[in-house]
Design an enzyme around this catalytic site. Structure first.
Site, mmCIF file in Angstrom:
data_model
loop_
_atom_site.group_PDB
_atom_site.id
_atom_site.type_symbol
_atom_site.label_atom_id
_atom_site.label_comp_id
_atom_site.label_asym_id
_atom_site.label_seq_id
_atom_site.Cartn_x
_atom_site.Cartn_y
_atom_site.Cartn_z
ATOM 1 N N GLN A 1 -30.072 7.156 36.004
ATOM 2 C CA GLN A 1 -28.658 6.943 36.286
ATOM 3 C C GLN A 1 -28.154 7.942 37.324
ATOM 4 O O GLN A 1 -27.362 7.599 38.197
ATOM 5 C CB GLN A 1 -27.848 7.069 34.991
ATOM 6 C CG GLN A 1 -26.349 7.181 35.174
ATOM 7 C CD GLN A 1 -25.743 5.974 35.849
ATOM 8 O OE1 GLN A 1 -26.254 4.861 35.741
ATOM 9 N NE2 GLN A 1 -24.652 6.187 36.582
ATOM 10 N N GLU A 2 -28.626 9.174 37.242
ATOM 11 C CA GLU A 2 -28.153 10.217 38.140
ATOM 12 C C GLU A 2 -28.724 10.081 39.548
ATOM 13 O O GLU A 2 -27.998 10.228 40.536
ATOM 14 C CB GLU A 2 -28.516 11.599 37.570
ATOM 15 C CG GLU A 2 -27.741 11.988 36.332
ATOM 16 C CD GLU A 2 -26.275 12.288 36.641
ATOM 17 O OE1 GLU A 2 -25.920 12.433 37.826
ATOM 18 O OE2 GLU A 2 -25.479 12.360 35.688
ATOM 19 N N SER A 3 -30.025 9.821 39.656
ATOM 20 C CA SER A 3 -30.657 9.942 40.981
ATOM 21 C C SER A 3 -31.630 8.829 41.331
ATOM 22 O O SER A 3 -32.207 8.839 42.414
ATOM 23 C CB SER A 3 -31.431 11.267 41.048
ATOM 24 O OG SER A 3 -32.553 11.223 40.174
ATOM 25 N N TYR B 1 -20.992 4.834 32.502
ATOM 26 C CA TYR B 1 -22.133 5.748 32.602
ATOM 27 C C TYR B 1 -23.000 5.663 31.343
ATOM 28 O O TYR B 1 -24.217 5.465 31.422
ATOM 29 C CB TYR B 1 -21.583 7.151 32.799
ATOM 30 C CG TYR B 1 -22.571 8.281 32.952
ATOM 31 C CD1 TYR B 1 -23.130 8.573 34.184
ATOM 32 C CD2 TYR B 1 -22.898 9.092 31.865
ATOM 33 C CE1 TYR B 1 -24.002 9.643 34.348
ATOM 34 C CE2 TYR B 1 -23.763 10.159 32.012
ATOM 35 C CZ TYR B 1 -24.311 10.437 33.249
ATOM 36 O OH TYR B 1 -25.175 11.501 33.393
#
Length: 489
Positions: A332-334, A458
């Site tokens: 999800q982040e990168s 998220y």
């Protein structure tokens, strides 16, 4: 409805819950589920294979409810901790616990096998994602229903022309699971000029064959389709084959009293509460299907995740979080890009700020250290929450804090209390967090305005990603089309 061999020898009891299992299950659900050992007030769950009826004693005499099911993602399976899980598992164990019984699970290889085992007296009850049908009502005692589904025709998205109705299936290589409700539906709906094949194979395996373009189309229940499309993004829903149908339990024909007891429990507070928990655990977080996103995820599972898999496993050993959750967070982040950066200055696989990385003593551009740092930062958010918040809500709140910041989360928790909502339940907090965007709510809060919708989406995306990623950590290096068979739908 994956057709898969029982992963344990007949009669072997599942492993008991360890800390990792408890860390991701709500306390209310843990209180109703078996498999965590009698020392914690939980029953033990025996697992058998179908091997011929030997005469069943009444449940009231033995205290053991014998239930036939299938090892499948939407029914009964072993999760990444080798703990038993699944919709049917949770509901049946809750029903049994409410009456002081233990459950002995009988494994069948197919829907036909489930019904044959019930008819031959090998089990008191069948709980295997069975559709309530008139033909089955004639053979068995109909038990309570717990959800509605729609049967859907599923094809590869590149199949041309895509059928739009049963009348357009004439030249389609259509294969369904033998003994399933889909057979009866197709017999009623297909024109005489069209045909289909029924194979002794599970629905998930047929969906994998559609994804590999080995067959044109199959039929599956809508909740099975929702889960599998995340692992097989090339699957497309051609059309709904049926109206909404009830899924529920069946019992031996002479088990009228047990059927009445099950129906009474399912409609009482205990049954309704558990159904809500089950829906939250397995279904509620699955949002709109994003073909491009999920296709990219599955590609990166193959070509990026292997580089970092051991790093996630090492970080999992040093924290309270499973490797698949940390991998989903990093995706999800990168998107597992160690060079990732945002306009706000966060960088690396776990997208840490410089200040956070320095406080953790890690180099955020080093993949191993970034994963270690992200896991420890999530653990910090987790530990700062009040001790009495149950799982998995505690983990979801920690993820929200990872995203929006602890200050805004505390504001949202205060607002939830003021609005009469429970700040310890994620179901309430995901309704409260978006209010941080409205001036009438945020103007009196310590940290003011925040993009409150962001942590809601998220957490939802991480939960979705985790379901697709999880089989990597369960089934090792098997191809995606094989890995999905040991995952949830």
């Amino acid at each position: 409805m994956t057709e898969q061999a029982n992963p344990r020898a007949p009669g072997v009891r599942p492993a008991r819950c360890g800390g990792g299992c408890r860390a991701l299950m709500p306390a209310a659900l843990l209180a109703l589920l078996a498999g965590c050992g009698p020392e914690n007030g939980q029953s033990e769950t025996a697992v058998s294979s179908t091997s011929g009826g030997d005469g069943l004693a009444p449940v009231e005499e033995t205290g053991t409810l014998r239930v036939v099911t299938r090892n499948a993602p939407t029914t009964w399976y072993f999760d990444q901790h080798l703990e038993t899980a699944g919709t049917e598992h949770d509901l049946v164990e809750g029903f049994a616990r409410a009456h002081g019984w233990q459950v002995e699970w009988v494994m069948a290889d197919s829907v036909s096998g489930v019904l044959e085992a019930l008819e031959s007296g090998e089990a008191h009850m069948a709980a295997a994602g069975l559709t309530h049908l008139a033909s089955r009502n004639e053979r068995f005692r109909r038990g309570p229903e717990y959800m509605e589904v729609t049967e859907q025709v599923v094809c590869h998205r590149d199949f041309d022309p895509m059928p739009g109705s049963a009348g357009e299936l004439e030249d389609v290589d259509l294969v369904v699971s033998a003994g399933s409700s889909y057979v009866e539906t197709l017999e009623d709906e297909l024109p005489e000029s069209a045909g289909f094949e029924a194979r002794e194979i599970g629905t998930e395996r047929l969906m994998a064959q559609v994804a590999r373009q080995e067959i044109d189309c199959t039929v599956a229940d809508s909740h099975i389709v929702r889960y599998n499309r995340r692992s097989f993004p090339h699957l497309d829903i051609a059309f709904d084959l049926s109206e909404p149908l009830a899924l529920g339990w069946y019992l031996e024909a002479d088990q009228a009293a047990l059927a009445d007891l099950a129906a009474e429990w399912m409609q009482a507070d205990g049954g309704r509460d558990l159904r809500e928990l089950v829906d939250e655990r397995y279904y509620a977080y699955i949002g709109q299907f994003d073909f491009v996103d999920l296709r990219a995820l599955n590609r990166r599972i193959e070509n990026r995740l292997p580089q970092y898999r051991s790093y996630f496993e090492e970080a999992a050993e040093r924290t309270d979080f499973p490797a698949d959750l940390l991998a989903a967070l990093a995706y999800q982040e990168s998107h597992w890009d160690p060079e990732a950066r945002s306009p706000t200055g966060v960088r690396g696989l776990m997208m840490l700020t410089r200040r956070t990385a320095d406080s953790l003593g890690v180099d955020r551009l080093d993949p191993l250290q970034s994963i270690e740092g992200g896991a420890r930062y999530l653990q910090r958010q987790h530990e700062l929450l009040p001790d009495d918040i149950a799982e998995p809500d505690r983990t979801y709140l920690a993820l929200a804090a990872y995203n929006i910041g602890r200050g805004h989360l505390l504001d949202a928790r205060r607002l939830a209390r003021e609005l009469g909502r429970d700040p310890d339940r994620w179901a309430d907090m995901r309704e409260t967090l978006p209010l941080l965007t409205e001036e009438r709510y945020y103007q009196d809060l310590r940290y003011g305005y925040a993009r409150g919708y962001q942590p809601v989406y998220y957490v939802q995306r991480i939960r979705n990603y985790r379901d697709v990623i999880r089989p990597v950590f369960v089934a090792g290096d098997a191809p995606v089309a094989e890995r999905v068979l040991v995952s949830r739908d």
